[in-house]
Design an enzyme around this catalytic site. Structure first.
Site, PDB file in Angstrom:
ATOM      1  N   ASP A  41      -8.042  -5.193   0.156  1.00 34.05           N
ATOM      2  CA  ASP A  41      -8.632  -5.820  -1.022  1.00 34.05           C
ATOM      3  C   ASP A  41      -8.300  -7.292  -1.165  1.00 34.05           C
ATOM      4  O   ASP A  41      -8.993  -8.023  -1.868  1.00 34.05           O
ATOM      5  CB  ASP A  41      -8.236  -5.045  -2.277  1.00 34.05           C
ATOM      6  CG  ASP A  41      -9.010  -3.758  -2.333  1.00 34.05           C
ATOM      7  OD1 ASP A  41     -10.129  -3.746  -1.798  1.00 34.05           O
ATOM      8  OD2 ASP A  41      -8.506  -2.773  -2.858  1.00 34.05           O
ATOM      9  N   HIS A  68       0.844  -1.191   0.000  1.00 35.06           N
ATOM     10  CA  HIS A  68       0.000   0.000   0.000  1.00 35.06           C
ATOM     11  C   HIS A  68       0.883   1.246   0.000  1.00 35.06           C
ATOM     12  O   HIS A  68       1.954   1.236   0.593  1.00 35.06           O
ATOM     13  CB  HIS A  68      -0.926   0.030   1.230  1.00 35.06           C
ATOM     14  CG  HIS A  68      -2.093   0.930   1.021  1.00 35.06           C
ATOM     15  ND1 HIS A  68      -2.043   2.276   1.286  1.00 35.06           N
ATOM     16  CD2 HIS A  68      -3.329   0.677   0.525  1.00 35.06           C
ATOM     17  CE1 HIS A  68      -3.201   2.807   0.970  1.00 35.06           C
ATOM     18  NE2 HIS A  68      -3.996   1.871   0.508  1.00 35.06           N
TER      19      HIS A  68
END
Ligand code: CMC
Length: 426
Positions: free
Chosen positions: A362, A305
């Site tokens: 996700d 991320h």
């Protein structure tokens, strides 16, 4: 703190720049006056640039903190429902019981779409990606709901926001139903937000559809965990589009488009496709090696991320939900085994540990969505549905600013300098 200054020395010039302190997080150097001195800053990808002021969401990536209006995401995901979170994102405070009931009723009563929108779908090919349909139909809403488009009137802005939050699930489910050739299912006002979405997705006129409370809870949690995430690519896109004075439906359609990419909201779909490509647990080591190979474009989707370099707090909650849902539904799916083993191996691998790459929200939401029967090409649509409230909240906040400016970045020009043009005949 306003009198703190940073001094920049360039070509013998000494330029003083104010240093601003946020309510939480790192101080920022205010470079707005730099242009007057003949310089601009250069920061592709906005690695060190704040683009706006905002009081909605705070992220401390190093410590894995995500707060909406000051409340930690873990608490919101377990103690509030999605509509409560929507209310606080949009209005700034958690709702009282009365405010919550009124908000819920307003959203519920706006879930139907104009009948003309049904015809709109017939223009698409059956195999159109549902994100393409969502993007187009969301943009088209401005042609149906143009009675409330004075963006400088706060009440009209809020009415557009309510319409968007209410109608996006309906449009998302319509895109799915169209793609599988089933009739559209109208929204039901007796159901909660997540239940109504599941009903529009999975019920058919021929028989009753029973909504599992566990599945509805998991869906609501997925909505909450994706509701907002500060100035990410799609939210920044919405702000940029909105800064020109574009209508809210057009701005949200721009957000949908920006979210679609695999580095952003498309990651959950890409993650499931990757798990299918890996196929079985024995193949995992080969794919881990591919992900580490600099000459191979393959990346482990659902890992890493931009801002979280320790843990993704959304993933912590989603991971719990993921294990709960898998247990509850007792799903026997080889891809889910691949996912669980990939998670285990990557969390122990030095490459992933050193680069601070761990499963993001996700990774887990993709697995949950698959387990509850949502088709892979709908994953990003569900992310867009959940994020609509974040997008409209940022748009509403920005449009309410006294001195709102059009977003217009500068560039580092690398093309030709001026040269003489020769007409083609010469
Ligand atoms: N698999 C293998 N290596 C990776 C991965 C990955 N998923 N992600 C980053 N790296 C490596 C990358 O090769 C680079 O190595 P080096 O330093 O040797 O060049 C290093 O880690 C830093 O990567 P980066 O691309 O410079 O980092 P970034 O902050 O620009 O990108 C990211 C963040 C999310 C785009 C990236 O980690 C990625 O592509 N992940 C997979 C896609 C994904 O899951 N995206 C969803 C993010 S969560 C949803 C959302 O909030 O939008």
């Amino acid at each position: 703190m306003a009198d703190r200054k940073a001094t920049l020395q360039i070509d013998g010039q000494s330029i003083e720049l104010p240093v601003l302190s946020p309510a939480a997080g790192k101080d920022v150097v205010d470079v707005r006056t730099l242009g007057k001195h003949g310089y601009f800053t250069f920061d592709p990808g906005f690695l060190a640039t704040g683009s706006c002021e905002s009081a909605i969401t705070y992220i401390d990536g190093e410590n894995g903190v995500l707060l909406h209006r000051g409340y930690p995401i873990g608490e919101l995901a377990t103690k509030a429902d999605y509509l409560e979170v929507c209310y606080m994102l949009l209005h700034g405070e958690a709702p009282t019981e009365e405010q919550y009931q009124e908000f819920k009723s307003t959203i519920t009563k706006h879930t139907m779409v104009h009948q003309g929108i049904h015809n709109f779908f017939n223009g698409f090919r059956r195999d159109a990606h549902p994100m393409a349909m969502l993007c187009a139909v969301t943009g088209a809403l401005s042609s149906f709901y143009h009675d409330d488009l004075d963006i400088h009137d706060e009440n009209q802005r809020l009415r557009s926001a309510y319409r968007l939050i209410a109608k996006i699930p309906t449009i998302a489910a319509m895109a799915y139903k169209f793609s599988i050739g089933q009739p559209f299912v109208y929204p039901r006002n007796d159901l909660g937000y997540a239940e109504n979405f599941l009903n529009m997705m999975f019920s058919v006129p021929a028989e009753d559809y029973e909504i599992s409370p566990a599945v509805a809870r998991a869906m609501d949690r997925i909505f909450t965990l994706h509701a907002d995430h500060e100035q990410n690519a799609s939210t920044s896109t919405v702000r940029l589009a909105g800064s020109s004075g574009a209508n809210p439906y057009a701005c949200i359609a721009a957000g949908v488009a920006s979210l679609w990419g695999p580095a952003h909201g498309g990651a959950n779909e890409a993650c499931l496709r990757m798990l299918a490509e890996i196929g079985s647990v024995e193949n995992i080591p080969k794919y881990i090696e591919k992900a580490k190979d600099k000459n191979d474009p393959f990346r482990l989707m659902g890992f890493g991320h931009r801002v979280y370099k320790n843990t993704d707090p959304r993933a912590t909650v989603m991971r719990e939900s993921c294990h709960e849902v898998l247990k509850e539904l007792n799903r026997d799916d080889p891809l889910l085994d691949v996912a669980m083993e990939l998670e285990r191996i990557a969390l122990e691998d030095d490459y992933f540990i050193e680069k601070k790459l761990f499963p993001n929200v996700d990774f887990y939401s993709g697995i949950v969505l698959k387990a509850i029967g949502i088709p892979t090409n709908m994953f990003t649509v569900i992310f867009a549905l959940s994020r609509t409230v974040g997008w409209v909240s940022h748009w509403h906040e920005m449009m309410g600013e006294a001195n709102q400016k059009i977003g217009r970045p500068r560039q580092l020009y690398t093309g030709y300098t001026q040269r003489e043009f020769s007409p083609i005949k010469k």
